[in-house]
Design an enzyme around this catalytic site. Sequence first.
Site, PDB file in Angstrom:
ATOM      1  N   GLU A  13      34.940  19.853 -20.624  1.00 56.76           N
ATOM      2  CA  GLU A  13      35.514  18.844 -19.739  1.00 56.76           C
ATOM      3  C   GLU A  13      36.370  19.463 -18.626  1.00 56.76           C
ATOM      4  O   GLU A  13      36.659  18.793 -17.629  1.00 56.76           O
ATOM      5  CB  GLU A  13      36.335  17.835 -20.552  1.00 56.76           C
ATOM      6  CG  GLU A  13      35.436  16.998 -21.471  1.00 56.76           C
ATOM      7  CD  GLU A  13      36.200  16.130 -22.460  1.00 56.76           C
ATOM      8  OE1 GLU A  13      35.721  15.032 -22.751  1.00 56.76           O
ATOM      9  OE2 GLU A  13      37.250  16.559 -22.973  1.00 56.76           O
ATOM     10  N   ASP A 200      27.847   8.227 -24.567  1.00 51.26           N
ATOM     11  CA  ASP A 200      27.161   7.537 -25.674  1.00 51.26           C
ATOM     12  C   ASP A 200      27.621   6.089 -25.710  1.00 51.26           C
ATOM     13  O   ASP A 200      28.530   5.707 -24.986  1.00 51.26           O
ATOM     14  CB  ASP A 200      27.461   8.240 -27.013  1.00 51.26           C
ATOM     15  CG  ASP A 200      28.958   8.270 -27.300  1.00 51.26           C
ATOM     16  OD1 ASP A 200      29.605   9.268 -26.949  1.00 51.26           O
ATOM     17  OD2 ASP A 200      29.493   7.271 -27.814  1.00 51.26           O
TER      18      ASP A 200
HETATM   19  N1  ADE Z   1      34.144  10.458 -26.917  1.00 50.79           N
HETATM   20  C1  ADE Z   1      32.878  10.327 -26.496  1.00 50.79           C
HETATM   21  N2  ADE Z   1      32.227   9.413 -27.210  1.00 50.79           N
HETATM   22  C2  ADE Z   1      33.103   8.940 -28.123  1.00 50.79           C
HETATM   23  C3  ADE Z   1      33.013   7.994 -29.159  1.00 50.79           C
HETATM   24  N3  ADE Z   1      31.880   7.355 -29.417  1.00 50.79           N
HETATM   25  N4  ADE Z   1      34.123   7.773 -29.920  1.00 50.79           N
HETATM   26  C4  ADE Z   1      35.268   8.449 -29.671  1.00 50.79           C
HETATM   27  N5  ADE Z   1      35.395   9.356 -28.712  1.00 50.79           N
HETATM   28  C5  ADE Z   1      34.321   9.609 -27.935  1.00 50.79           C
END
Ligand code: ADE
Length: 233
Positions: A13, A200
């Site tokens: 990041e 996601d």
């Molecule tokens: N960072 C990226 N995706 C995430 C998720 N599904 N839950 C927590 N932190 C995240």
Amino acid sequence: MKKIGIIGAMELEVEALKSKMVINRRIQKASMEFLDGILNGTDVVIVRSGIGKVNAGICAQILCDVFNVTHIINTGVAGSLKAEINIGDIVLSTDAVHHDVDVTIFGYQLGEVPQIGCQAFPADPSLLGLAASVCAKVNPDIHVFRGRIASGDQFISDKAVKERIISNFGGYCTEMEGASIAQTAYLNQIPFLIIRAISDKADDSAEMDYPTFERAAAAHSAKLVEAMLPEIS
Ligand code: ADE
């Protein structure tokens, strides 16, 4: 003189930003390496905090105490909490809340840390407006959303847990650091913004999607941070 603290939880990041900065000093504190220097003509301190809310809070406080930063920006990835926010899109924080704090038994709102006086920590409106306009220029193909970020010490990969966070907090995305950085900035009266690109959908597909998309998503967010730096006032 402005000095921007930039926090990413993971190396991917912050690696692109670190590789482009001129580094004046490297300082180790709390097992974190703070790079103090110049990026895109702007004084910055860039740091990988490590994952989770405790790391993020410690990191943000060091930025305040040791480096006297004037603003804090958190860049990284997150899981989407809205059907229309897709992988690769960007969420800019209007505010941030701890989705895993519950002291409702003593009359506090869900997510509210006792004795601070607010349930969610508001982001700086001018950083928010600036990020939105710069994003339209540097990432024209990406949809940008402004909304609440819900943070907790959990990777959310279960539809039922996701639905609970949405119904309790109405968040746009979820991650594991933002609310701690927001709380630290709030307590120190420093303007902050959380910028998160979606890796996601925070449901049963997250385990597969996250490793596939995290790198590209992190790059979108970092690109925006770099571009907005000279325009921060
Ligand atoms: N960072 C990226 N995706 C995430 C998720 N599904 N839950 C927590 N932190 C995240």
